[in-house]
Design a protein around this motif. Sequence first.
Motif, PDB file in Angstrom:
ATOM      1  N   ASP A  94       0.827  -1.203   0.000  1.00 29.37           N
ATOM      2  CA  ASP A  94       0.000   0.000   0.000  1.00 29.37           C
ATOM      3  C   ASP A  94       0.862   1.254   0.000  1.00 29.37           C
ATOM      4  O   ASP A  94       0.585   2.230  -0.713  1.00 29.37           O
ATOM      5  N   MET A 106       2.410   1.788  -3.439  1.00 29.84           N
ATOM      6  CA  MET A 106       1.435   2.221  -4.446  1.00 29.84           C
ATOM      7  C   MET A 106       0.971   3.653  -4.200  1.00 29.84           C
ATOM      8  O   MET A 106       0.786   4.430  -5.141  1.00 29.84           O
ATOM      9  N   VAL A 107       0.787   4.007  -2.946  1.00 33.07           N
ATOM     10  CA  VAL A 107       0.406   5.388  -2.641  1.00 33.07           C
ATOM     11  C   VAL A 107       1.537   6.333  -3.037  1.00 33.07           C
ATOM     12  O   VAL A 107       1.306   7.424  -3.580  1.00 33.07           O
ATOM     13  N   ALA A 141       1.361   6.801  -6.702  1.00 34.93           N
ATOM     14  CA  ALA A 141       0.282   7.723  -7.068  1.00 34.93           C
ATOM     15  C   ALA A 141       0.695   9.170  -6.825  1.00 34.93           C
ATOM     16  O   ALA A 141       0.413  10.054  -7.645  1.00 34.93           O
ATOM     17  N   HIS A 142       1.374   9.387  -5.720  1.00 35.46           N
ATOM     18  CA  HIS A 142       1.813  10.752  -5.405  1.00 35.46           C
ATOM     19  C   HIS A 142       2.800  11.246  -6.466  1.00 35.46           C
ATOM     20  O   HIS A 142       2.715  12.396  -6.927  1.00 35.46           O
ATOM     21  N   VAL A 185       2.967  10.229  -9.512  1.00 33.87           N
ATOM     22  CA  VAL A 185       2.191  10.447 -10.743  1.00 33.87           C
ATOM     23  C   VAL A 185       1.528  11.824 -10.700  1.00 33.87           C
ATOM     24  O   VAL A 185       1.579  12.597 -11.658  1.00 33.87           O
ATOM     25  N   ASN A 186       0.921  12.126  -9.574  1.00 36.73           N
ATOM     26  CA  ASN A 186       0.209  13.395  -9.453  1.00 36.73           C
ATOM     27  C   ASN A 186       1.154  14.594  -9.555  1.00 36.73           C
ATOM     28  O   ASN A 186       0.769  15.658 -10.053  1.00 36.73           O
ATOM     29  N   LEU A 187       2.358  14.403  -9.070  1.00 34.83           N
ATOM     30  CA  LEU A 187       3.336  15.496  -9.119  1.00 34.83           C
ATOM     31  C   LEU A 187       4.021  15.599 -10.478  1.00 34.83           C
ATOM     32  O   LEU A 187       4.836  16.491 -10.707  1.00 34.83           O
ATOM     33  N   PRO A 222       3.650   7.789 -17.198  1.00 32.21           N
ATOM     34  CA  PRO A 222       3.544   6.577 -18.023  1.00 32.21           C
ATOM     35  C   PRO A 222       3.827   6.896 -19.483  1.00 32.21           C
ATOM     36  O   PRO A 222       3.256   7.832 -20.045  1.00 32.21           O
ATOM     37  N   PRO A 267      -2.693   3.267 -17.201  1.00 33.68           N
ATOM     38  CA  PRO A 267      -2.594   3.383 -15.740  1.00 33.68           C
ATOM     39  C   PRO A 267      -1.249   2.843 -15.256  1.00 33.68           C
ATOM     40  O   PRO A 267      -0.729   1.874 -15.810  1.00 33.68           O
ATOM     41  N   PRO A 268      -0.692   3.466 -14.243  1.00 32.42           N
ATOM     42  CA  PRO A 268       0.664   3.094 -13.813  1.00 32.42           C
ATOM     43  C   PRO A 268       0.756   1.783 -13.065  1.00 32.42           C
ATOM     44  O   PRO A 268       1.849   1.269 -12.867  1.00 32.42           O
ATOM     45  N   TYR A 269      -0.379   1.213 -12.638  1.00 31.53           N
ATOM     46  CA  TYR A 269      -0.304   0.033 -11.772  1.00 31.53           C
ATOM     47  C   TYR A 269      -0.417  -1.263 -12.555  1.00 31.53           C
ATOM     48  O   TYR A 269      -1.129  -1.326 -13.522  1.00 31.53           O
ATOM     49  N   TRP A 276      -9.244   9.588 -20.310  1.00 30.36           N
ATOM     50  CA  TRP A 276      -9.823   8.377 -19.732  1.00 30.36           C
ATOM     51  C   TRP A 276      -9.825   8.523 -18.228  1.00 30.36           C
ATOM     52  O   TRP A 276      -9.075   9.313 -17.646  1.00 30.36           O
ATOM     53  N   ARG A 324      -3.682  11.923 -13.031  1.00 29.98           N
ATOM     54  CA  ARG A 324      -3.954  12.021 -11.597  1.00 29.98           C
ATOM     55  C   ARG A 324      -4.324  10.624 -11.123  1.00 29.98           C
ATOM     56  O   ARG A 324      -4.972   9.865 -11.853  1.00 29.98           O
ATOM     57  N   GLY A 350      -1.453  11.072  -2.747  1.00 27.68           N
ATOM     58  CA  GLY A 350      -1.509   9.782  -3.427  1.00 27.68           C
ATOM     59  C   GLY A 350      -2.514   8.802  -2.863  1.00 27.68           C
ATOM     60  O   GLY A 350      -2.807   7.785  -3.488  1.00 27.68           O
TER      61      GLY A 350
END
Lengths: 170, 131
Positions: free
Chosen positions: A146, A149-150, A153-154, A156-158, A163, A168-170, B61, B87, B116
């Motif tokens: 977890d 993955m979090v 995601a962070h 990715v958002n920054l 990618p 999706p990155p996962y 998407w 995002r 995240g």
Amino acid sequence: MFLLGAAAGAAGMSLRGGAEREAAVRAAAFQVATQQQLARVEQACGAQVRAGSTDPAAVAGLVSAQLRDSLATLEARTASSVANLGENAKAPNPARGEDADSEGNLENVVLAQKLLDDAVSVRRWTPENRERMRTFLASMPASERDQIMVSMAHHVNLGELVPTDSQPPY
Amino acid sequence: MKSMNRFMAAGALVGALVLVAGVVKAGGTYYAPVSYSGTATAGTASGTLTTARNSSDSNQWILCSVTGSTTGNSVQCTAQDAAGTFRSCVSSAASLVQTALGMTSYGHLSFTWSSGACTQIKVTNGSRFLP
């Protein structure tokens, strides 16, 4: 590497510091071995001087031999330190409701963190990265998974993990 | 006779189009492209799946996926807007996983993140969202 990963996971530290923990373990082992190496060289040289030897070649040979021994000791101690930390780390903590099965493969935690760090350093997340990450994530403790993955995601958002195939990155 | 058939077919087609248009108008179909609010550290992504799927920019998407494993389930939501900006958020909270499972192939989806981690997932299914 597995045992080092176990040590890292059990330490409960931020996964971001996986490489730092590995470096810290190796540095500690290196420091101990180096101190012992210096003590042995000083002792050996002192014995030569006390014996009245002034032959530089003899002293150089002695120091060289001591360095070889110390290097072997360093490698052994590094492996031993890492193994001990790993064994301690692998012990389940009943207070946290852990059992041996829930521990998963902690080596993958370190590998996944390294994969993520490397990808962030180049700001690219390729399909190959994604497949490797999936493999790592599939076999590691849930809490560590977890966190990674979090963290992904962070990033990715920054915009630090982009990618390359718009998937999706996962 | 042939021209009569053509005339009737054309009339039927026009009638059908009028009917469809009326339904769309009466239903108040809702379209929303993928968009973001807030910041990269804490914000919300939202959009209707149909709009993203049919967008002319071919970038948009939005999705949520649920992963099950022997050590627990987790949900990962990701979106890309028309500009190609991503995002994403992740959570293993059972309530959010359950919410994501309520998605259909159309409808409206929004997810909110903080560093995240998903803090909210909203799935809206209804008559306003055409497949």
